[in-house]
Design an enzyme around this catalytic site. Structure first.
Site, mmCIF file in Angstrom:
data_model
loop_
_atom_site.group_PDB
_atom_site.id
_atom_site.type_symbol
_atom_site.label_atom_id
_atom_site.label_comp_id
_atom_site.label_asym_id
_atom_site.label_seq_id
_atom_site.Cartn_x
_atom_site.Cartn_y
_atom_site.Cartn_z
ATOM 1 C CD GLN A 132 0.087 -4.429 9.089
ATOM 2 O OE1 GLN A 132 0.128 -3.286 8.636
ATOM 3 N NE2 GLN A 132 0.333 -5.500 8.351
ATOM 4 C CB CYS A 138 -0.745 -2.636 5.437
ATOM 5 S SG CYS A 138 -0.551 -3.623 3.939
ATOM 6 C CG HIS A 276 3.517 -1.884 3.672
ATOM 7 N ND1 HIS A 276 2.758 -2.702 4.478
ATOM 8 C CD2 HIS A 276 3.901 -0.842 4.460
ATOM 9 C CE1 HIS A 276 2.707 -2.186 5.700
ATOM 10 N NE2 HIS A 276 3.376 -1.055 5.712
ATOM 11 C CG ASN A 300 4.244 1.238 8.551
ATOM 12 O OD1 ASN A 300 3.327 0.712 7.912
ATOM 13 N ND2 ASN A 300 5.416 0.661 8.694
#
Length: 333
Positions: A132, A138, A276, A300
């Protein structure tokens, strides 16, 4: 459909500090800057170097404790090593979590045999790890990943979808581009918009721009979404029977920022403070199941240079560690 959480997500930060540098670390500093393509002004150089050295001390001490079997995971200096924890946390916002009123939209577990290991990457449900960058997007990557998995389940074709489409176009639903965003607002956009473009036709830029979505280029649609009941048992059932699940976690700690490998457990992690978004793509355990070394496998959006080539094993069965089961959903396609 009522959202389970009006969750705004902020994901990254910047740093400042000034201290004399350690000359013995000059070569390591230069190697780190080269590896992560870091370039600073003369004024920034000293500030970033001081933060980097402080973070190096933290990482080295943690890894000493790992060698002493006091920790279950290792840390490393990654691309975030020039950021302070203070600035990292300032870029995150804690949002109250609210339950859905319409219980019919909540995924409740059906008690039956579930596999002890699940990894949807091996079955073709998961695209490559993305980065990102400095855009706090995110939430967009988590939503895209959840839809990618369900589209593969339906069509047998794995297509990388466009987080940039979500960053640029979901402001009317309540998102704020690279500043902050809600995963459910992003999903609401795809639902009401009638589609989402692929990464190939709407590539990621890491900054907010004008909405350029074209219906004829839509690569995915959703008919709704379901919220996972707030328990690790329900999340396990959803991951095992549905596919990758979008979740929110507390990622505000230095241990998360510099995670390398192993089962992540952070005593200070909150089960209610969500800041997150990630994607749960599986679960399992290390060693003997009775040892309690169970984990969630999460994807992630910090690139392959973070964690285990972009992935993390997060402690499972530890009272909703880091809020992994607080905010989970999957789209219906």
């Amino acid at each position: 459909m009522s959202p389970v959480v009006l969750l705004a997500i902020l994901c990254l930060g910047v740093a400042r500090a000034t201290q004399p540098s350690d000359p013995s670390l000059d070569s390591e500093w230069q190697e780190w800057k080269t590896k992560y393509e870091k370039n600073y002004s003369l004024e920034e150089e000293g500030q970033k170097r001081a933060v980097w050295e402080e973070n190096m001390k933290v990482v080295k001490q943690h890894n000493i404790e790992y060698d002493q079997e006091k920790k279950n995971f290792t840390m490393e200096l990654n691309a975030f090593a020039d950021m302070t924890g203070e600035e990292f946390r300032k870029m995150m916002t804690n949002i109250p979590v609210q339950n859905l009123r319409k219980k019919k939209s909540i995924h409740q577990p059906i008690f039956r045999y579930l596999p002890k290991f699940v990894d949807w990457r091996r079955r073709g449900y998961v695209t490559s790890v993305k980065n990102q960058g400095t855009c706090n997007s995110c939430w967009a990557f988590s939503v895209a990943g959840a839809i990618e998995g369900q589209m593969f389940r339906k069509t047998g074709r794995l297509v990388s979808l466009s987080p940039q489409n979500l960053v640029d176009c979901s402001r009317p639903e309540g998102n704020h581009g690279c500043h902050m965003g809600s995963t459910l607002y992003a999903l609401k956009y795809v639902w009401s918009n009638g589609g989402l473009e692929a990464e190939s036709t709407y590539p990621y830029e890491g900054k907010e721009g004008p909405c350029r979505y074209l219906p004829r280029r839509s690569a995915a649609r959703v008919t709704g979404f379901s919220t996972v009941a707030r328990s690790e048992e329900a999340l396990m059932h959803a991951v095992a029977t549905i596919g990758p699940i979008s979740v929110g976690i507390d990622a505000s700690h230095v241990s998360f920022r510099f995670y390398r490998r192993g089962i992540y457990y952070e005593p200070r992690c909150s089960s209610n403070r969500i800041n997150h978004s990630v994607l749960v793509v599986g679960y399992g355990y290390e060693g003997r199941e009775s040892d309690g070394r169970k984990y969630w496998l999460i994807k992630n959006s910090h690139g392959v240079g973070w964690g285990m080539n972009g992935y993390m094993k997060l402690a499972r069965g530890w009272n909703n560690h880091c809020g992994i089961a607080t905010y989970g959903f999957y789209p219906r396609v």
